[in-house]
Design a protein around this motif. Sequence first.
Motif, mmCIF file in Angstrom:
data_model
loop_
_atom_site.group_PDB
_atom_site.id
_atom_site.type_symbol
_atom_site.label_atom_id
_atom_site.label_comp_id
_atom_site.label_asym_id
_atom_site.label_seq_id
_atom_site.Cartn_x
_atom_site.Cartn_y
_atom_site.Cartn_z
ATOM 1 N N GLU A 34 -31.178 -8.915 -40.050
ATOM 2 C CA GLU A 34 -32.490 -8.302 -41.037
ATOM 3 C C GLU A 34 -33.681 -7.558 -40.684
ATOM 4 O OE1 GLU A 34 -35.947 -12.324 -42.271
ATOM 5 O OE2 GLU A 34 -33.831 -12.563 -41.112
ATOM 6 N N GLU A 35 -34.088 -6.699 -41.560
ATOM 7 C CA GLU A 35 -34.920 -5.729 -41.251
ATOM 8 C C GLU A 35 -35.621 -6.871 -40.657
ATOM 9 O OE1 GLU A 35 -34.937 -2.543 -40.447
ATOM 10 O OE2 GLU A 35 -32.482 -2.564 -41.023
ATOM 11 N N ASP A 36 -36.861 -6.356 -40.005
ATOM 12 C CA ASP A 36 -38.196 -6.903 -39.368
ATOM 13 C C ASP A 36 -39.085 -6.970 -40.621
ATOM 14 O OD1 ASP A 36 -37.803 -7.733 -37.011
ATOM 15 O OD2 ASP A 36 -38.926 -5.427 -35.988
ATOM 16 N N ALA A 37 -39.810 -8.411 -40.615
ATOM 17 C CA ALA A 37 -40.687 -8.223 -42.002
ATOM 18 C C ALA A 37 -41.715 -8.343 -41.479
ATOM 19 C CB ALA A 37 -40.171 -9.918 -42.639
ATOM 20 N N PRO A 38 -43.193 -8.126 -42.465
ATOM 21 C CA PRO A 38 -44.077 -7.281 -41.620
ATOM 22 C C PRO A 38 -44.935 -9.137 -40.958
ATOM 23 C CG PRO A 38 -43.753 -6.994 -44.556
ATOM 24 C CD PRO A 38 -42.703 -7.555 -44.013
ATOM 25 N N ALA A 39 -45.802 -8.798 -40.427
ATOM 26 C CA ALA A 39 -46.084 -10.038 -40.516
ATOM 27 C C ALA A 39 -46.759 -10.765 -40.328
ATOM 28 C CB ALA A 39 -46.730 -10.000 -38.737
ATOM 29 N N ARG A 40 -46.496 -12.330 -41.246
ATOM 30 C CA ARG A 40 -47.641 -13.094 -42.084
ATOM 31 C C ARG A 40 -48.549 -13.662 -41.266
ATOM 32 N NH1 ARG A 40 -42.755 -14.745 -44.345
ATOM 33 N NH2 ARG A 40 -41.847 -13.038 -45.716
ATOM 34 N N VAL A 41 -48.491 -13.856 -39.889
ATOM 35 C CA VAL A 41 -49.387 -14.904 -39.377
ATOM 36 C C VAL A 41 -49.463 -14.127 -38.330
ATOM 37 C CG1 VAL A 41 -49.167 -17.532 -37.999
ATOM 38 C CG2 VAL A 41 -48.248 -16.950 -39.846
ATOM 39 N N GLU A 42 -51.415 -14.096 -37.220
ATOM 40 C CA GLU A 42 -51.524 -13.252 -36.516
ATOM 41 C C GLU A 42 -50.264 -13.549 -34.619
ATOM 42 O OE1 GLU A 42 -55.831 -13.151 -34.154
ATOM 43 O OE2 GLU A 42 -55.773 -13.596 -36.005
ATOM 44 N N GLY A 43 -50.339 -12.611 -34.590
ATOM 45 C CA GLY A 43 -49.414 -13.232 -33.397
ATOM 46 C C GLY A 43 -48.345 -13.442 -34.047
ATOM 47 N N GLU A 44 -47.375 -13.239 -34.703
ATOM 48 C CA GLU A 44 -45.779 -13.517 -35.531
ATOM 49 C C GLU A 44 -44.828 -11.577 -35.346
ATOM 50 O OE1 GLU A 44 -44.070 -13.534 -39.295
ATOM 51 O OE2 GLU A 44 -44.836 -15.288 -38.837
ATOM 52 N N GLY A 45 -45.867 -10.099 -35.376
ATOM 53 C CA GLY A 45 -45.674 -9.105 -35.233
ATOM 54 C C GLY A 45 -45.455 -8.915 -33.374
ATOM 55 N N LYS A 46 -45.898 -8.793 -32.626
ATOM 56 C CA LYS A 46 -45.530 -9.219 -31.069
ATOM 57 C C LYS A 46 -44.307 -10.115 -30.926
ATOM 58 C CE LYS A 46 -49.951 -9.044 -29.395
ATOM 59 N NZ LYS A 46 -50.680 -9.707 -28.688
ATOM 60 N N LYS A 47 -43.743 -11.156 -31.733
ATOM 61 C CA LYS A 47 -42.397 -11.620 -31.606
ATOM 62 C C LYS A 47 -41.477 -10.717 -32.512
ATOM 63 C CE LYS A 47 -40.679 -16.726 -31.898
ATOM 64 N NZ LYS A 47 -41.084 -17.805 -32.834
ATOM 65 N N SER A 48 -41.940 -10.351 -33.696
ATOM 66 C CA SER A 48 -41.047 -9.776 -34.213
ATOM 67 C C SER A 48 -40.005 -8.327 -33.388
ATOM 68 C CB SER A 48 -40.883 -9.525 -35.206
ATOM 69 O OG SER A 48 -42.125 -8.419 -35.460
ATOM 70 N N ARG A 49 -41.217 -7.609 -32.637
ATOM 71 C CA ARG A 49 -41.291 -6.437 -31.650
ATOM 72 C C ARG A 49 -39.803 -7.233 -30.867
ATOM 73 N NH1 ARG A 49 -46.109 -4.982 -33.244
ATOM 74 N NH2 ARG A 49 -47.086 -6.148 -31.469
ATOM 75 N N GLY A 50 -40.449 -8.200 -29.730
ATOM 76 C CA GLY A 50 -39.453 -9.026 -28.708
ATOM 77 C C GLY A 50 -38.012 -8.647 -29.460
ATOM 78 N N ARG A 51 -37.977 -9.308 -31.151
ATOM 79 C CA ARG A 51 -36.794 -10.592 -31.187
ATOM 80 C C ARG A 51 -35.820 -8.685 -31.359
ATOM 81 N NH1 ARG A 51 -36.846 -12.570 -35.696
ATOM 82 N NH2 ARG A 51 -39.525 -13.399 -34.905
ATOM 83 N N LYS A 52 -36.526 -7.262 -32.311
ATOM 84 C CA LYS A 52 -35.974 -5.800 -32.314
ATOM 85 C C LYS A 52 -35.521 -5.025 -30.640
ATOM 86 C CE LYS A 52 -36.778 -1.905 -34.661
ATOM 87 N NZ LYS A 52 -37.719 -1.199 -35.224
ATOM 88 N N LYS A 53 -36.429 -5.537 -29.509
ATOM 89 C CA LYS A 53 -35.700 -5.108 -28.477
ATOM 90 C C LYS A 53 -34.377 -5.575 -27.917
ATOM 91 C CE LYS A 53 -39.751 -2.954 -27.678
ATOM 92 N NZ LYS A 53 -40.926 -2.468 -26.031
ATOM 93 N N ASP A 54 -34.483 -6.827 -28.287
ATOM 94 C CA ASP A 54 -33.208 -7.861 -26.926
ATOM 95 C C ASP A 54 -32.357 -7.196 -28.289
ATOM 96 O OD1 ASP A 54 -34.949 -9.507 -25.128
ATOM 97 O OD2 ASP A 54 -35.205 -10.653 -26.933
ATOM 98 N N LEU A 55 -32.623 -7.635 -29.557
ATOM 99 C CA LEU A 55 -31.268 -6.518 -30.878
ATOM 100 C C LEU A 55 -30.698 -4.959 -30.267
ATOM 101 C CD1 LEU A 55 -29.693 -7.352 -32.331
ATOM 102 C CD2 LEU A 55 -30.991 -6.681 -34.457
ATOM 103 N N GLN A 56 -31.708 -4.442 -30.081
ATOM 104 C CA GLN A 56 -31.560 -3.585 -29.127
ATOM 105 C C GLN A 56 -30.790 -3.058 -28.267
ATOM 106 O OE1 GLN A 56 -35.606 -1.241 -29.210
ATOM 107 N NE2 GLN A 56 -34.417 -0.803 -31.487
ATOM 108 N N ARG A 57 -31.531 -3.941 -26.756
ATOM 109 C CA ARG A 57 -30.324 -4.669 -26.142
ATOM 110 C C ARG A 57 -28.998 -4.633 -26.006
ATOM 111 N NH1 ARG A 57 -33.912 -7.962 -23.556
ATOM 112 N NH2 ARG A 57 -35.939 -6.291 -23.522
ATOM 113 N N SER A 58 -29.153 -6.199 -27.046
ATOM 114 C CA SER A 58 -27.866 -6.376 -26.992
ATOM 115 C C SER A 58 -26.726 -5.212 -27.928
ATOM 116 C CB SER A 58 -28.144 -7.897 -27.750
ATOM 117 O OG SER A 58 -28.468 -8.973 -27.642
ATOM 118 N N TYR A 59 -27.021 -4.398 -28.825
ATOM 119 C CA TYR A 59 -26.799 -3.461 -29.089
ATOM 120 C C TYR A 59 -25.993 -2.387 -27.897
ATOM 121 C CZ TYR A 59 -27.779 -4.768 -33.970
ATOM 122 O OH TYR A 59 -27.595 -5.161 -35.095
#
Length: 172
Positions: A34-59
């Motif tokens: 799932e591609e990162d969806a635009p942040a709808r709630v304030e502060g949600e963008g930081k959380k999704s960037r962290g998930r993306k980095k975790d996913l990249q590290r996993s790959y």
Amino acid sequence: MEECSGCKELIWDYRTGDIICSESGEICEKIYVEEDAPARVEGEGKKSRGRKKDLQRSYRAYFRLLKKAKRKGLLISEEGFMRYLSSGKQVMVFSHPKTPSLMRFIMENEIIRRAFERVSRDPRFSGRTLRAKAAAAMILASSDSIARIAEVTGLSPEHIARLRKLLKEDSF
């Protein structure tokens, strides 16, 4: 894409996006990220960037393991890999292609199963692989030749000879 019947272990090839049956080599499914969806709630963008980095590290970790597995002719245990990702601790991630048939062989033969249990409790064999423990059990339980033990376990004759010597040094 056809469903694989009886698939026990899957290989996730993130490079091609395929989920492959380790037994038949068939593509069972596709990997969808799932591609990162635009942040709808304030502060949600930081959380999704962290998930993306975790996913990249996993790959990256998976690709390193996949390279090593291909080079050594091993399989990646998906369960072990997921435990590694969640805990970060050292866990057994690889398995040998002969492991499932070897476990059936041990469980079907009562004498070898008892010898395998005995070998598994011995501290000298605590760091040994399942195949080495099975070979030691076969040495103890039967008069099979080194060639037969090598055929069943996939170990080299030299490795089996060392195990035989280890068993003879201290009477079991």
